[in-house]
Scaffold this active site. Structure first.
Site, PDB file in Angstrom:
ATOM      1  N   SER A 128       3.815  -6.489   2.687  1.00 15.77           N
ATOM      2  CA  SER A 128       2.493  -6.477   3.316  1.00 15.77           C
ATOM      3  C   SER A 128       1.464  -7.110   2.377  1.00 15.77           C
ATOM      4  O   SER A 128       1.556  -8.300   2.084  1.00 15.77           O
ATOM      5  CB  SER A 128       2.118  -5.052   3.729  1.00 15.77           C
ATOM      6  OG  SER A 128       0.966  -5.041   4.540  1.00 15.77           O
ATOM      7  N   LEU A 129       0.489  -6.339   1.860  1.00 11.00           N
ATOM      8  CA  LEU A 129      -0.493  -6.943   0.951  1.00 11.00           C
ATOM      9  C   LEU A 129       0.182  -7.581  -0.254  1.00 11.00           C
ATOM     10  O   LEU A 129      -0.362  -8.514  -0.868  1.00 11.00           O
ATOM     11  CB  LEU A 129      -1.509  -5.893   0.483  1.00 11.00           C
ATOM     12  CG  LEU A 129      -1.092  -4.983  -0.680  1.00 11.00           C
ATOM     13  CD1 LEU A 129      -1.493  -5.585  -2.022  1.00 11.00           C
ATOM     14  CD2 LEU A 129      -1.654  -3.601  -0.531  1.00 11.00           C
ATOM     15  N   GLN A 169       0.829  -1.203   0.000  1.00 10.80           N
ATOM     16  CA  GLN A 169       0.000   0.000   0.000  1.00 10.80           C
ATOM     17  C   GLN A 169       0.867   1.258   0.000  1.00 10.80           C
ATOM     18  O   GLN A 169       1.914   1.309   0.641  1.00 10.80           O
ATOM     19  CB  GLN A 169      -0.924  -0.008   1.218  1.00 10.80           C
ATOM     20  CG  GLN A 169      -2.197   0.763   1.017  1.00 10.80           C
ATOM     21  CD  GLN A 169      -3.277   0.364   2.011  1.00 10.80           C
ATOM     22  OE1 GLN A 169      -3.303  -0.765   2.478  1.00 10.80           O
ATOM     23  NE2 GLN A 169      -4.174   1.278   2.308  1.00 10.80           N
ATOM     24  N   GLN A 205       0.978 -11.917   9.979  1.00 10.34           N
ATOM     25  CA  GLN A 205       1.427 -10.726   9.272  1.00 10.34           C
ATOM     26  C   GLN A 205       0.579  -9.497   9.606  1.00 10.34           C
ATOM     27  O   GLN A 205       1.063  -8.370   9.602  1.00 10.34           O
ATOM     28  CB  GLN A 205       1.393 -11.012   7.771  1.00 10.34           C
ATOM     29  CG  GLN A 205       2.003  -9.950   6.887  1.00 10.34           C
ATOM     30  CD  GLN A 205       1.206  -9.770   5.616  1.00 10.34           C
ATOM     31  OE1 GLN A 205       0.018  -9.485   5.659  1.00 10.34           O
ATOM     32  NE2 GLN A 205       1.868  -9.930   4.487  1.00 10.34           N
ATOM     33  N   HIS A 263      -0.084  -3.320  11.119  1.00 10.02           N
ATOM     34  CA  HIS A 263       1.056  -4.128  11.575  1.00 10.02           C
ATOM     35  C   HIS A 263       1.466  -3.826  13.016  1.00 10.02           C
ATOM     36  O   HIS A 263       2.636  -3.624  13.321  1.00 10.02           O
ATOM     37  CB  HIS A 263       2.246  -3.961  10.625  1.00 10.02           C
ATOM     38  CG  HIS A 263       1.963  -4.463   9.247  1.00 10.02           C
ATOM     39  ND1 HIS A 263       1.784  -5.795   8.970  1.00 10.02           N
ATOM     40  CD2 HIS A 263       1.776  -3.809   8.079  1.00 10.02           C
ATOM     41  CE1 HIS A 263       1.517  -5.936   7.681  1.00 10.02           C
ATOM     42  NE2 HIS A 263       1.489  -4.753   7.117  1.00 10.02           N
ATOM     43  N   ARG A 314      -9.429  -8.115   4.036  1.00 13.58           N
ATOM     44  CA  ARG A 314      -8.286  -7.661   4.839  1.00 13.58           C
ATOM     45  C   ARG A 314      -8.331  -6.146   5.005  1.00 13.58           C
ATOM     46  O   ARG A 314      -8.164  -5.622   6.109  1.00 13.58           O
ATOM     47  CB  ARG A 314      -6.987  -8.092   4.157  1.00 13.58           C
ATOM     48  CG  ARG A 314      -5.693  -7.820   4.927  1.00 13.58           C
ATOM     49  CD  ARG A 314      -4.531  -8.408   4.142  1.00 13.58           C
ATOM     50  NE  ARG A 314      -3.241  -8.233   4.787  1.00 13.58           N
ATOM     51  CZ  ARG A 314      -2.416  -7.201   4.591  1.00 13.58           C
ATOM     52  NH1 ARG A 314      -2.782  -6.222   3.758  1.00 13.58           N
ATOM     53  NH2 ARG A 314      -1.245  -7.131   5.196  1.00 13.58           N
TER      54      ARG A 314
END
Length: 313
Positions: free
Chosen positions: A95-96, A10, A253, A204, A120
């Site tokens: 991440s994603l 992102q 995660q 996170h 998510r």
């Protein structure tokens, strides 16, 4: 040349992303249509035309970035017969981007990846009321220094390292008041600059536990196949191929630190000398140079990029 393919997270989204690909390659257009159908949403129109405020929403940005990354992979396979097993040693995503990497490597179907990322994004947004959480980049900080600042700023609240992106670029996440205290502490301890990030939730960190619970439930019902090449996981910075381990690490995660600097160093230690960023933007290619100047890094996101990269296969 020993390559790893990496997939952005992102912040790399921008209105217009993927449009040139869709215009130039039918397989890209069909990829975006498949994502639209999976989500029952005209996400591709939002990607191509905006508005930016809607594209930036976490629940839209996450599947949109994955869609562009997978479209690039499919174009490369279609145009140049890209074979991950032959042309890459690892895949990894920020991440994603880990979902993009897993989809590209055949662990997830595209429809499942899109729906998982939509959930998510929604779950991460809902986990903390707007305004109660925040994130900040501590520029010039090393990991241990950022961890000490976060620990001292917590004062009973949540404040922890969210992303270890590269030497000198560490992101912290947690309660808004604790993040503000950390910014003051960072200045007192000589860091050159610390800035609050324009994000809608504190990603996170342990405040994301409700989102982690939602993803655990969703992932339990998804078929995950062994990836074509090992995936370097965010939370361990090591390679994983076992589907049950992939599932567990994706849940961890959500609340865990993205160990990107260590992930890149791990791939380098395994013999990788070239990182190829597939998708929107050039963030990961830029970080690669900061992590290890010996690495070659390139970004592939446009038709011109595709044409140039195919010549290297």
């Amino acid at each position: 040349m020993t390559r790893a393919f990496v997939f952005p997270g992102q912040g790399s989204q921008a209105v217009g992303m993927g449009r040139e690909l869709a215009e130039a390659f039918e397989v890209a257009r069909l990829t975006f249509e498949e994502v639209d159908d999976a989500l029952n949403q005209r996400l591709s129109r939002l990607m191509f035309e905006g508005p930016d405020a809607d594209l930036t929403l976490t629940e839209n940005a996450q599947p949109a970035l994955m869609a562009v990354s997978v479209a690039v992979v499919r174009v490369l396979k279609d145009q140049g017969k890209l074979d991950l097993r032959k042309h890459a040693t690892f895949v990894a995503g920020h991440s994603l981007g880990e979902y993009s990497a897993l989809c590209a490597a055949g662990s997830f179907s595209l429809a499942d990846a899109a729906r998982l990322l939509k959930l998510r994004g929604q779950s991460m947004q809902k986990a903390v009321p707007v305004g109660q959480g925040a994130m900040a980049a501590l520029l010039g900080a090393e990991l241990e220094q950022a961890q000490a600042i976060a620990a001292d700023a917590a004062e009973g609240q949540i404040c922890s390292v969210a992303n270890d992106n590269s030497s000198g670029q560490v992101v912290i996440s947690g309660h808004a008041e604790a993040i503000d205290r950390a910014i003051v502490l960072a200045a007192e301890r000589g860091l050159k600059r610390s800035v609050r990030l324009p994000v809608s939730a504190p990603f996170h960190c342990p405040l994301m536990q409700p989102a982690a619970d939602a993803m655990a439930q969703a992932l339990a019902n998804i078929t995950i196949l062994p990836p074509d090449v090992p995936v370097v996981a965010n939370v361990t910075a090591t390679a994983v191929s076992d589907p049950s381990q992939v599932r567990s690490l994706l849940v961890q995660q959500v609340t865990g630190m993205v160990r990107w600097r260590e992930s890149v160093q791990y791939m380098k230690a395994q013999g990788v000398d070239t990182l190829v960023e597939l998708g929107a933007g050039k963030v990961l290619a830029g970080l690669a140079k900061r992590i290890d100047k010996e690495l070659t890094a390139t970004s592939v996101g446009s038709p011109a990029d595709v044409e140039a990269f195919l010549k290297t296969l």
